[in-house]
Write an enzyme that holds these catalytic residues in place. Structure first.
Site, PDB file in Angstrom:
ATOM      1  N   PHE A 171       0.805  -1.229   0.000  1.00  0.00           N
ATOM      2  CA  PHE A 171       0.000   0.000   0.000  1.00  0.00           C
ATOM      3  C   PHE A 171       0.831   1.268   0.000  1.00  0.00           C
ATOM      4  O   PHE A 171       0.352   2.346  -0.337  1.00  0.00           O
ATOM      5  CB  PHE A 171      -0.931   0.015   1.230  1.00  0.00           C
ATOM      6  CG  PHE A 171      -0.236   0.434   2.506  1.00  0.00           C
ATOM      7  CD1 PHE A 171      -0.096   1.782   2.830  1.00  0.00           C
ATOM      8  CD2 PHE A 171       0.297  -0.497   3.382  1.00  0.00           C
ATOM      9  CE1 PHE A 171       0.557   2.190   3.989  1.00  0.00           C
ATOM     10  CE2 PHE A 171       0.952  -0.113   4.546  1.00  0.00           C
ATOM     11  CZ  PHE A 171       1.083   1.240   4.835  1.00  0.00           C
ATOM     12  N   LYS A 195      -1.054  -6.722  -9.638  1.00  0.00           N
ATOM     13  CA  LYS A 195      -2.049  -6.615  -8.573  1.00  0.00           C
ATOM     14  C   LYS A 195      -1.625  -5.517  -7.615  1.00  0.00           C
ATOM     15  O   LYS A 195      -0.711  -5.685  -6.814  1.00  0.00           O
ATOM     16  CB  LYS A 195      -2.173  -7.920  -7.782  1.00  0.00           C
ATOM     17  CG  LYS A 195      -3.381  -7.853  -6.847  1.00  0.00           C
ATOM     18  CD  LYS A 195      -3.358  -8.892  -5.766  1.00  0.00           C
ATOM     19  CE  LYS A 195      -2.817  -8.401  -4.460  1.00  0.00           C
ATOM     20  NZ  LYS A 195      -3.524  -7.257  -3.852  1.00  0.00           N
ATOM     21  N   GLU A 198      -4.823  -3.717  -2.389  1.00  0.00           N
ATOM     22  CA  GLU A 198      -6.282  -3.528  -2.323  1.00  0.00           C
ATOM     23  C   GLU A 198      -6.634  -2.287  -1.494  1.00  0.00           C
ATOM     24  O   GLU A 198      -7.773  -1.868  -1.435  1.00  0.00           O
ATOM     25  CB  GLU A 198      -6.953  -4.787  -1.752  1.00  0.00           C
ATOM     26  CG  GLU A 198      -6.601  -5.147  -0.308  1.00  0.00           C
ATOM     27  CD  GLU A 198      -5.282  -5.930  -0.181  1.00  0.00           C
ATOM     28  OE1 GLU A 198      -4.417  -5.804  -1.074  1.00  0.00           O
ATOM     29  OE2 GLU A 198      -5.125  -6.639   0.831  1.00  0.00           O
ATOM     30  N   ARG A 199      -5.598  -1.708  -0.829  1.00  0.00           N
ATOM     31  CA  ARG A 199      -5.871  -0.513  -0.006  1.00  0.00           C
ATOM     32  C   ARG A 199      -5.574   0.780  -0.754  1.00  0.00           C
ATOM     33  O   ARG A 199      -6.070   1.842  -0.377  1.00  0.00           O
ATOM     34  CB  ARG A 199      -5.032  -0.585   1.276  1.00  0.00           C
ATOM     35  CG  ARG A 199      -5.444  -1.782   2.118  1.00  0.00           C
ATOM     36  CD  ARG A 199      -4.812  -1.763   3.466  1.00  0.00           C
ATOM     37  NE  ARG A 199      -3.508  -2.421   3.478  1.00  0.00           N
ATOM     38  CZ  ARG A 199      -2.742  -2.510   4.546  1.00  0.00           C
ATOM     39  NH1 ARG A 199      -3.141  -1.964   5.680  1.00  0.00           N
ATOM     40  NH2 ARG A 199      -1.585  -3.112   4.501  1.00  0.00           N
ATOM     41  N   CYS A 302       9.532   1.589   3.613  1.00  0.00           N
ATOM     42  CA  CYS A 302      10.354   0.428   3.972  1.00  0.00           C
ATOM     43  C   CYS A 302      11.773   0.869   4.299  1.00  0.00           C
ATOM     44  O   CYS A 302      12.535   0.127   4.908  1.00  0.00           O
ATOM     45  CB  CYS A 302      10.372  -0.581   2.844  1.00  0.00           C
ATOM     46  SG  CYS A 302      11.098   0.102   1.368  1.00  0.00           S
ATOM     47  N   GLU A 402       8.561  -4.724  13.283  1.00  0.00           N
ATOM     48  CA  GLU A 402       8.487  -3.554  12.398  1.00  0.00           C
ATOM     49  C   GLU A 402       7.218  -2.787  12.782  1.00  0.00           C
ATOM     50  O   GLU A 402       6.109  -3.317  12.683  1.00  0.00           O
ATOM     51  CB  GLU A 402       8.391  -4.023  10.931  1.00  0.00           C
ATOM     52  CG  GLU A 402       8.400  -2.877   9.937  1.00  0.00           C
ATOM     53  CD  GLU A 402       8.181  -3.330   8.488  1.00  0.00           C
ATOM     54  OE1 GLU A 402       7.445  -4.306   8.269  1.00  0.00           O
ATOM     55  OE2 GLU A 402       8.738  -2.679   7.589  1.00  0.00           O
TER      56      GLU A 402
HETATM   57  P1  NAD Z   1       1.247  -6.640   2.852  1.00  0.00           P
HETATM   58  O1  NAD Z   1       2.209  -7.769   2.916  1.00  0.00           O
HETATM   59  O2  NAD Z   1       0.120  -6.624   3.822  1.00  0.00           O
HETATM   60  O3  NAD Z   1       0.578  -6.594   1.392  1.00  0.00           O
HETATM   61  C1  NAD Z   1       1.364  -6.631   0.225  1.00  0.00           C
HETATM   62  C2  NAD Z   1       0.604  -7.393  -0.850  1.00  0.00           C
HETATM   63  O4  NAD Z   1       0.473  -8.761  -0.479  1.00  0.00           O
HETATM   64  C3  NAD Z   1      -0.796  -6.866  -1.089  1.00  0.00           C
HETATM   65  O5  NAD Z   1      -1.017  -6.790  -2.472  1.00  0.00           O
HETATM   66  C4  NAD Z   1      -1.698  -7.859  -0.399  1.00  0.00           C
HETATM   67  O6  NAD Z   1      -2.917  -8.031  -1.074  1.00  0.00           O
HETATM   68  C5  NAD Z   1      -0.899  -9.141  -0.434  1.00  0.00           C
HETATM   69  N1  NAD Z   1      -1.062  -9.949   0.791  1.00  0.00           N
HETATM   70  C6  NAD Z   1      -1.132  -9.498   2.060  1.00  0.00           C
HETATM   71  N2  NAD Z   1      -1.217 -10.535   2.928  1.00  0.00           N
HETATM   72  C7  NAD Z   1      -1.181 -11.658   2.174  1.00  0.00           C
HETATM   73  C8  NAD Z   1      -1.202 -13.034   2.485  1.00  0.00           C
HETATM   74  N3  NAD Z   1      -1.272 -13.489   3.755  1.00  0.00           N
HETATM   75  N4  NAD Z   1      -1.174 -13.923   1.470  1.00  0.00           N
HETATM   76  C9  NAD Z   1      -1.080 -13.490   0.203  1.00  0.00           C
HETATM   77  N5  NAD Z   1      -1.052 -12.185  -0.140  1.00  0.00           N
HETATM   78  C10 NAD Z   1      -1.093 -11.292   0.823  1.00  0.00           C
HETATM   79  O7  NAD Z   1       2.112  -5.308   2.932  1.00  0.00           O
HETATM   80  P2  NAD Z   1       1.580  -3.813   3.102  1.00  0.00           P
HETATM   81  O8  NAD Z   1       1.036  -3.655   4.488  1.00  0.00           O
HETATM   82  O9  NAD Z   1       0.726  -3.449   1.959  1.00  0.00           O
HETATM   83  O10 NAD Z   1       2.949  -3.003   2.973  1.00  0.00           O
HETATM   84  C11 NAD Z   1       3.780  -2.729   4.075  1.00  0.00           C
HETATM   85  C12 NAD Z   1       4.926  -3.709   4.151  1.00  0.00           C
HETATM   86  O11 NAD Z   1       5.644  -3.689   2.924  1.00  0.00           O
HETATM   87  C13 NAD Z   1       5.943  -3.349   5.217  1.00  0.00           C
HETATM   88  O12 NAD Z   1       6.345  -4.522   5.870  1.00  0.00           O
HETATM   89  C14 NAD Z   1       7.100  -2.741   4.436  1.00  0.00           C
HETATM   90  O13 NAD Z   1       8.351  -2.853   5.052  1.00  0.00           O
HETATM   91  C15 NAD Z   1       7.037  -3.545   3.187  1.00  0.00           C
HETATM   92  N6  NAD Z   1       7.675  -2.848   2.083  1.00  0.00           N
HETATM   93  C16 NAD Z   1       8.904  -3.281   1.692  1.00  0.00           C
HETATM   94  C17 NAD Z   1       9.566  -2.635   0.673  1.00  0.00           C
HETATM   95  C18 NAD Z   1      10.927  -3.081   0.246  1.00  0.00           C
HETATM   96  O14 NAD Z   1      11.355  -2.707  -0.850  1.00  0.00           O
HETATM   97  N7  NAD Z   1      11.624  -3.869   1.050  1.00  0.00           N
HETATM   98  C19 NAD Z   1       8.978  -1.537   0.027  1.00  0.00           C
HETATM   99  C20 NAD Z   1       7.704  -1.132   0.435  1.00  0.00           C
HETATM  100  C21 NAD Z   1       7.068  -1.799   1.467  1.00  0.00           C
END
Ligand code: NAD
Length: 519
Positions: A171, A195, A198-199, A302, A402
């Protein structure tokens, strides 16, 4: 696509300023260059995090819709793979022009759904745009190697696309992260099913709309949903590679599932980024940099600095960090004076406040407490003010987890060696910075620190796309990093050709001066 309802080009919700969205507005699928209303009965509601107003409803795509997206991408790939790198280079130039012209519109959609302040949202677009600009150099990226390996025998390499690739986004960077994925995929000759989170889906829909006028149909498809969509993309045999950016839980699941199904996978995940502050640092610079990197974007980057390790006498500066943090203005992202906006959801806010409480309960000192901050114009927003926790230890939950909010955890160390050992013992390896005036200390830090992206007097060392995003340890699963040369490597496979064209076959030929005739 007969069974799906096709919509006009404006098939995504408009999000100008803080204008109220109709609760009926839905986010469309983008399949085969058409905006399509999903036939699902399962919808996710997106709220503006500053106001809780409903922005849009996002569909959990049906299996039939996902199958259609993969099918269209697969068909489009068969043609697209035959285009020259020069053709694809021109398309990247068109895309960069379209994004630049629509940067404000993209940024406004980000503020409305994600909450970050407008200038920061423009930065989100800009950092993604730089990847597109770099992909305009795809002709150079794809240059192969050649050697005459024996008399009249040559071996040379070509980089070929994989096929259909999938991108799964978080997101927090609604424009930048889709732009880490699909432009690199398309420039290298692949088709993509994306994809978005969704937020925060709308920026990706704007990018789809811009792409529609540039790329052939089916090359970029956007689907929505949560687990079922992800499970489809990580198992469908037409999908050859999966790019994921997000949290640890989803990342591990996606990496395991995608690789079990024989796909390439690159997964960027969570982080705990440390800054080591030495007493010889330029104090003003270090404290401003740390405050900006810890609390900017409400800590939802991140690469946000979430831990500061103060070495020796630098420990006296914690109060100064707190004073700077206190001066930051918390407001809705469209407000001109805002430094940081709300967190993404009430749940994220609740989790962060519980982690702050856990720090107090476990014996740390909450020097600046942002819980319950009042933002007059946005009483319903998910706001957490900048928070500084001091005298934390590595055993505490506020350090172990985190937080992904505007919370800086401060730890004291006696020496650089002690600080380095602490940073290296952390399971994550996204980024780490040092603030010092000593070249020797900086050099020691650079060579010994186990983080993928290292800052020396730089708080958020995210590399521009002529390099790659190089998180490591628990922040990354896979082999090839995002964008830059590594990104091109991820989306392509090498072919080596060895050919023999004997010189004597040419020697026998006699040049003819007669007009060629057909016999
Ligand atoms: P998230 O993991 O909740 O969601 C990311 C994606 O995965 C979404 O599209 C979501 O629909 C999907 N998803 C979520 N839970 C899932 C599951 N159990 N099974 C399958 N798919 C699932 O992450 P977020 O809250 O949207 O983003 C924040 C996180 O992303 C933080 O941990 C941040 O550190 C990380 N992030 C990392 C980087 C990097 O380059 N290392 C960059 C940006 C964000």
């Amino acid at each position: 696509m007969r069974q799906l309802l096709l919509l006009s080009r404006s098939g995504w919700p408009h999000t100008r300023g803080l204008r109220l969205m109709s609760t009926q507005a839905t986010t469309k699928l983008f399949i085969n260059n058409e905006f399509v209303e999903s036939q699902t009965s399962d919808w996710i509601t997106v709220h503006n995090p500053a106001t809780q107003e409903v922005v849009t409803q996002v569909p959990k795509s049906t299996q039939q819709e996902l199958d259609e997206a993969a099918k269209c991408a697969h068909l489009a790939f068969k043609e697209w793979r035959r285009t020259s790198a020069v053709t694809r280079q021109r398309k990247m130039l068109d895309l960069q022009h379209a994004i630049r012209a629509n940067a404000d519109r993209l940024a406004r959609s980000i503020v409305t759904e994600q909450g970050k302040v407008l200038n920061d949202a423009l930065g989100d677009v800009q950092r993604g745009l730089q990847v597109v600009e770099n992909m305009a150099g795809i002709t150079d990226h794809l240059l192969g190697s050649h050697l005459e390996v024996s008399s009249d025998m040559d071996t040379y390499t070509v980089r070929e696309p994989l096929g259909v690739v999938a991108g799964i986004c978080p997101f927090n960077f609604p424009a930048m992260i889709p732009l880490w994925m699909f432009p690199v995929a398309l420039a290298t000759g692949n088709a993509c099913v994306l994809k978005p989170s969704e937020r925060t889906p709308t920026a990706a829909m704007v990018l789809a709309e811009l792409s529609r006028d540039i790329f052939p149909k089916g090359l970029l498809n956007v689907v929505h949903g949560a687990h079922a969509t992800v499970d489809f993309l990580t198992a469908d045999p037409r999908v050859r590679a999966v790019s994921f950016v997000g949290g640890d839980r989803a990342g591990k699941h996606i990496y395991e599932r995608a690789t079990q199904h024989g796909k390439r996978c690159q997964a960027n995940m969570g982080a705990k980024n440390h800054a080591i502050v030495l007493p010889d640092a330029n104090k003003e610079h270090a404290l401003n940099a740390i405050a900006g990197a810890a609390f900017g974007a409400a800590g939802q980057r991140c690469m946000a600095l979430s831990v500061a390790v103060f070495v020796g006498e630098a420990g006296d500066w914690v109060e100064d960090v707190a004073s700077r943090a206190k001066e930051l203005r918390i407001n809705g992202g469209f407000e001109a004076n805002a430094d940081l906006g709300p967190m993404i959801s009430p749940e994220a806010l609740k989790r962060a406040t519980q982690l702050i409480q856990s720090a107090a309960d476990e014996g740390a000192t909450v020097v600046l407490d942002g819980r319950g901050v009042a933002v007059e114009k946005y009483p319903r927003g998910n706001f957490l003010g900048p928070t500084v926790i001091d005298h934390a230890t590595t055993q505490m939950r506020c350090y172990q987890e985190e937080i992904f909010g505007p919370v800086l955890t401060c730890i004291r160390a006696e020496t650089l060696d002690e600080a380095l050992a602490l940073v290296n013992a952390n399971r994550y390896g996204n980024g780490a910075s040092i603030f010092t005036r000593s070249g020797a200390c900086a050099r020691k830090f650079q060579s010994e620190v186990e983080a993928g992206q290292v800052g020396i007097n730089v708080p958020i060392p995210v590399p521009l796309p002529m390099f790659s995003f190089t998180g490591n340890k628990g922040s990354f699963l896979g082999d090839a990093n995002f964008y830059g040369r590594a990104g091109v490597g991820f989306y392509t496979q090498l072919k080596t050709i060895t050919s023999l064209w004997r010189k004597q076959d040419a020697d026998d030929q006699v040049a003819s001066v007669h007009m060629p005739t057909i016999h």
